[in-house]
Design an enzyme around this catalytic site. Sequence first.
Site, PDB file in Angstrom:
ATOM      1  N   HIS A  58      -3.827  -6.293  -1.386  1.00  0.00           N
ATOM      2  CA  HIS A  58      -2.412  -6.542  -1.070  1.00  0.00           C
ATOM      3  C   HIS A  58      -1.960  -5.639   0.081  1.00  0.00           C
ATOM      4  CE1 HIS A  58       1.915  -7.243  -2.400  1.00  0.00           C
ATOM      5  NE2 HIS A  58       2.028  -6.202  -1.586  1.00  0.00           N
ATOM      6  N   GLU A  59      -2.242  -4.359  -0.049  1.00  0.00           N
ATOM      7  CA  GLU A  59      -1.831  -3.411   0.983  1.00  0.00           C
ATOM      8  C   GLU A  59      -2.630  -3.618   2.277  1.00  0.00           C
ATOM      9  OE1 GLU A  59       0.765  -1.964   0.467  1.00  0.00           O
ATOM     10  OE2 GLU A  59       0.938  -1.818  -1.710  1.00  0.00           O
ATOM     11  N   HIS A  62      -1.069  -6.392   4.321  1.00  0.00           N
ATOM     12  CA  HIS A  62       0.074  -5.899   5.112  1.00  0.00           C
ATOM     13  C   HIS A  62      -0.420  -5.189   6.370  1.00  0.00           C
ATOM     14  CE1 HIS A  62       3.276  -6.857   2.359  1.00  0.00           C
ATOM     15  NE2 HIS A  62       2.852  -6.055   1.398  1.00  0.00           N
TER      16      HIS A  62
END
Length: 266
Positions: A58-59, A62
Amino acid sequence: MTTAASRRSDRRISPVFIGIVAVTAVTGWAAWTGFAAQPGIAVFLFVTAAWIVSLCLHEYAHARTALHSGDISIGAKGYLTLNPLKYTHALLSIVLPVIFVIMGGIGLPGGAVFIERQRIQGRWKHSLISAAGPLTNVLFAAVCTAPFWLHALDGVPRDFQYALAFLALLQVTAAILNFLPVPGLDGYGVIEPWLSYDIRRQVEPFAPFGLLAVFAILWIPSVNGVFFDAIDAILNGLGIDDIHRYCGQELYRFWQGDNEFCSVSL
């Protein structure tokens, strides 16, 4: 001075992440084969490790999107190595989400990569950076639920089915919560570039408390019921029934010792 060698090291997958993936693989094998004397322990370790892997991805989503959008400082911060220890707030991105899973079986949104937004031009790019994280949870949920909606469960051990069902629940809740247009969450980050400067300035002070407000509201029984009814409807649409969801959570929380029903339900 940034050299080619330093750029490669900035993007080299961290041994920490490789170790987490290894734990996921080994405990997934244990849950599949029934190797562990207590199946709940294998499911607990597998789901927790897989959940941490999804948080890292997820990170990373980004960060990677920000890099290609113009923030070339991302690599030097270590975000491209998938090392959870490199996050600006490892507590918010890893520790708290894991604690919430253990306590309540809900996918807490993470979110702690520092992006230098002034380097990025274009509202669409800013929106895409914010959307990239929860879209990873959506993809992870699709992978976890694939055996169910493809009707390919023949030969998949019962306990592993339960583990996938519970992991899918975590991904779906994380995606929905992340996409809420609440200050401090990714959903607000998607729409923020399209808001007027005055609105953004008025909302900005509330960003640190957005997630707390969401969970406070979820404590309201009527809201909680509507939220989990929506989660159940989505999972049902993906082929995961109530038994799989219930038994997945019960087996994960093995220390409660109340999973006799699940041991004979399939």
